[in-house]
Design a protein around this motif. Structure first.
Motif, PDB file in Angstrom:
ATOM      1  N   TYR A 158      -3.311 -34.603  -5.161  1.00 35.01           N
ATOM      2  CA  TYR A 158      -2.539 -34.154  -4.017  1.00 35.01           C
ATOM      3  C   TYR A 158      -3.457 -33.491  -2.993  1.00 35.01           C
ATOM      4  O   TYR A 158      -4.470 -32.872  -3.352  1.00 35.01           O
ATOM      5  CB  TYR A 158      -1.476 -33.124  -4.438  1.00 35.01           C
TER       6      TYR A 158
ATOM      7  N   GLN B 262      -3.200 -30.604   0.001  1.00 32.48           N
ATOM      8  CA  GLN B 262      -2.337 -29.560   0.552  1.00 32.48           C
ATOM      9  C   GLN B 262      -3.021 -28.923   1.763  1.00 32.48           C
ATOM     10  O   GLN B 262      -4.005 -28.194   1.624  1.00 32.48           O
ATOM     11  CB  GLN B 262      -2.011 -28.486  -0.489  1.00 32.48           C
TER      12      GLN B 262
ATOM     13  N   PRO C  69       2.083 -29.716  -1.070  1.00 36.76           N
ATOM     14  CA  PRO C  69       1.140 -30.773  -1.464  1.00 36.76           C
ATOM     15  C   PRO C  69       1.689 -32.161  -1.129  1.00 36.76           C
ATOM     16  O   PRO C  69       2.887 -32.414  -1.268  1.00 36.76           O
ATOM     17  CB  PRO C  69       1.017 -30.577  -2.975  1.00 36.76           C
TER      18      PRO C  69
ATOM     19  N   PHE D  99       1.282 -36.256  -2.017  1.00 37.31           N
ATOM     20  CA  PHE D  99       0.804 -37.155  -3.063  1.00 37.31           C
ATOM     21  C   PHE D  99      -0.219 -38.137  -2.494  1.00 37.31           C
ATOM     22  O   PHE D  99       0.049 -38.834  -1.516  1.00 37.31           O
ATOM     23  CB  PHE D  99       2.010 -37.904  -3.642  1.00 37.31           C
TER      24      PHE D  99
ATOM     25  N   LEU E 173      -6.758 -28.130   0.638  1.00 35.04           N
ATOM     26  CA  LEU E 173      -6.882 -27.862  -0.794  1.00 35.04           C
ATOM     27  C   LEU E 173      -6.519 -29.151  -1.523  1.00 35.04           C
ATOM     28  O   LEU E 173      -5.449 -29.716  -1.282  1.00 35.04           O
ATOM     29  CB  LEU E 173      -5.930 -26.735  -1.205  1.00 35.04           C
TER      30      LEU E 173
ATOM     31  N   LEU F   7      -5.646 -30.858  -4.991  1.00 37.85           N
ATOM     32  CA  LEU F   7      -5.129 -30.483  -6.306  1.00 37.85           C
ATOM     33  C   LEU F   7      -5.021 -31.705  -7.189  1.00 37.85           C
ATOM     34  O   LEU F   7      -4.600 -32.772  -6.736  1.00 37.85           O
ATOM     35  CB  LEU F   7      -3.732 -29.873  -6.165  1.00 37.85           C
TER      36      LEU F   7
ATOM     37  N   PHE G 252      -0.933 -28.343 -12.839  1.00 34.41           N
ATOM     38  CA  PHE G 252      -1.947 -28.382 -11.797  1.00 34.41           C
ATOM     39  C   PHE G 252      -3.207 -27.619 -12.162  1.00 34.41           C
ATOM     40  O   PHE G 252      -3.163 -26.582 -12.834  1.00 34.41           O
ATOM     41  CB  PHE G 252      -1.381 -27.790 -10.500  1.00 34.41           C
ATOM     42  N   GLY G 253      -4.331 -28.153 -11.694  1.00 34.78           N
ATOM     43  CA  GLY G 253      -5.592 -27.438 -11.753  1.00 34.78           C
ATOM     44  C   GLY G 253      -5.700 -26.469 -10.600  1.00 34.78           C
ATOM     45  O   GLY G 253      -4.844 -26.461  -9.715  1.00 34.78           O
ATOM     46  N   PRO G 254      -6.768 -25.653 -10.583  1.00 39.58           N
ATOM     47  CA  PRO G 254      -6.924 -24.613  -9.557  1.00 39.58           C
ATOM     48  C   PRO G 254      -7.261 -25.153  -8.179  1.00 39.58           C
ATOM     49  O   PRO G 254      -7.185 -24.413  -7.199  1.00 39.58           O
ATOM     50  CB  PRO G 254      -8.058 -23.753 -10.105  1.00 39.58           C
TER      51      PRO G 254
ATOM     52  N   ARG H  50     -11.212 -26.509  -2.637  1.00 42.07           N
ATOM     53  CA  ARG H  50     -10.977 -26.231  -1.216  1.00 42.07           C
ATOM     54  C   ARG H  50     -12.086 -26.893  -0.416  1.00 42.07           C
ATOM     55  O   ARG H  50     -13.258 -26.540  -0.555  1.00 42.07           O
ATOM     56  CB  ARG H  50     -10.951 -24.725  -0.978  1.00 42.07           C
TER      57      ARG H  50
END
Lengths: 114, 110
Positions: free
Chosen positions: A35, A37, A43, A45, A88, A90, A105-107, A110
């Motif tokens: 994703y 964001q 977010p 897709f 960001l 994700l 989700f992962g962190p 960025r």
């Protein structure tokens, strides 16, 4: 913690460059979704990988591409970076592709494009 | 009409208050719904899944209204730590594609 990891955490690139982002899914999960964001947005897709095959794509141009490896980790590649690619990124892993499957989700990574 | 719509807020509420957010969706065939919580500059974390009429987990209650095509999230006895953005997710019907709303920002004030 979800057990989903991403690298790098932050990245600065310039327009026209290429970038590769990495994601390790939660143990036992065979599906990874990516994703984008943007600031102040939900977010969006990009695409999903299931057992090493692309399993669907959102409204992103072909310069966004990906891979999934036999261990179900995944990469997102973006070519010819544009300023609007700053966001960001994700990844989310799930046990399968069904609509009832929860995505974890992962962190995030960025990305800043200058 | 957007597939998933949320009021971006912010909703500013005092500690201990009850607050509710709505999320409307356009596809009447949608079967599953999720609420995620996202803290500033962090990843979304699953708060609650909704598959039938609703779900409750402690101070949090989600309700689904299929006739009017919206889901709501109710938070009772708000805590300072509830301050976050709440994302509504509706997988596109028949697919795994998560469609996110823009999120509703909640600030709980001391």
């Amino acid at each position: 913690e979800t057990g989903v990891t991403q690298s790098p955490t932050h990245l600065i690139k310039t327009r026209g460059q290429q970038v590769t982002l990495r994601c390790s899914s939660q143990s036992g999960h065979n599906t990874v979704s990516w994703y984008q964001q943007a600031l102040g947005q939900g977010p969006q897709f990009i695409f999903q990988y299931y057992r090493e095959e692309e399993n669907g794509r959102g409204n992103f141009p072909p310069r966004f591409s990906g891979l999934q490896f036999p261990n179900y980790s995944s990469e997102l590649n973006v070519n010819a970076l544009e300023l609007d690619d700053s966001a960001l990124y994700l990844c989310a892993s799930s046990l399968g592709t069904g609509v009832m499957e929860t995505q974890y989700f992962g962190p995030g990574t960025r990305l800043l494009v200058l | 009409r957007k597939e998933v719509e949320q009021d971006p807020g912010p909703f500013n509420v005092p500690e201990g208050a009850t607050v509710a957010f709505n999320c409307t969706y356009s596809n009447s065939a949608s079967q599953s719904f999720f609420w995620y919580r996202q803290d500033c500059r962090k990843e979304p974390k699953l708060l609650m899944s909704v598959y039938s009429s609703g779900n409750e987990d402690g101070r949090f209650t989600a309700q689904l209204n299929r006739a009017s095509q919206y889901i709501s999230l109710l938070i009772r006895d708000s805590k300072l730590s509830d301050s976050a953005t709440y994302l509504c997710v509706v997988p596109r019907s028949g697919t795994y594609k998560y469609i996110f709303g823009t999120g509703t920002r909640l600030k709980v004030l001391a």
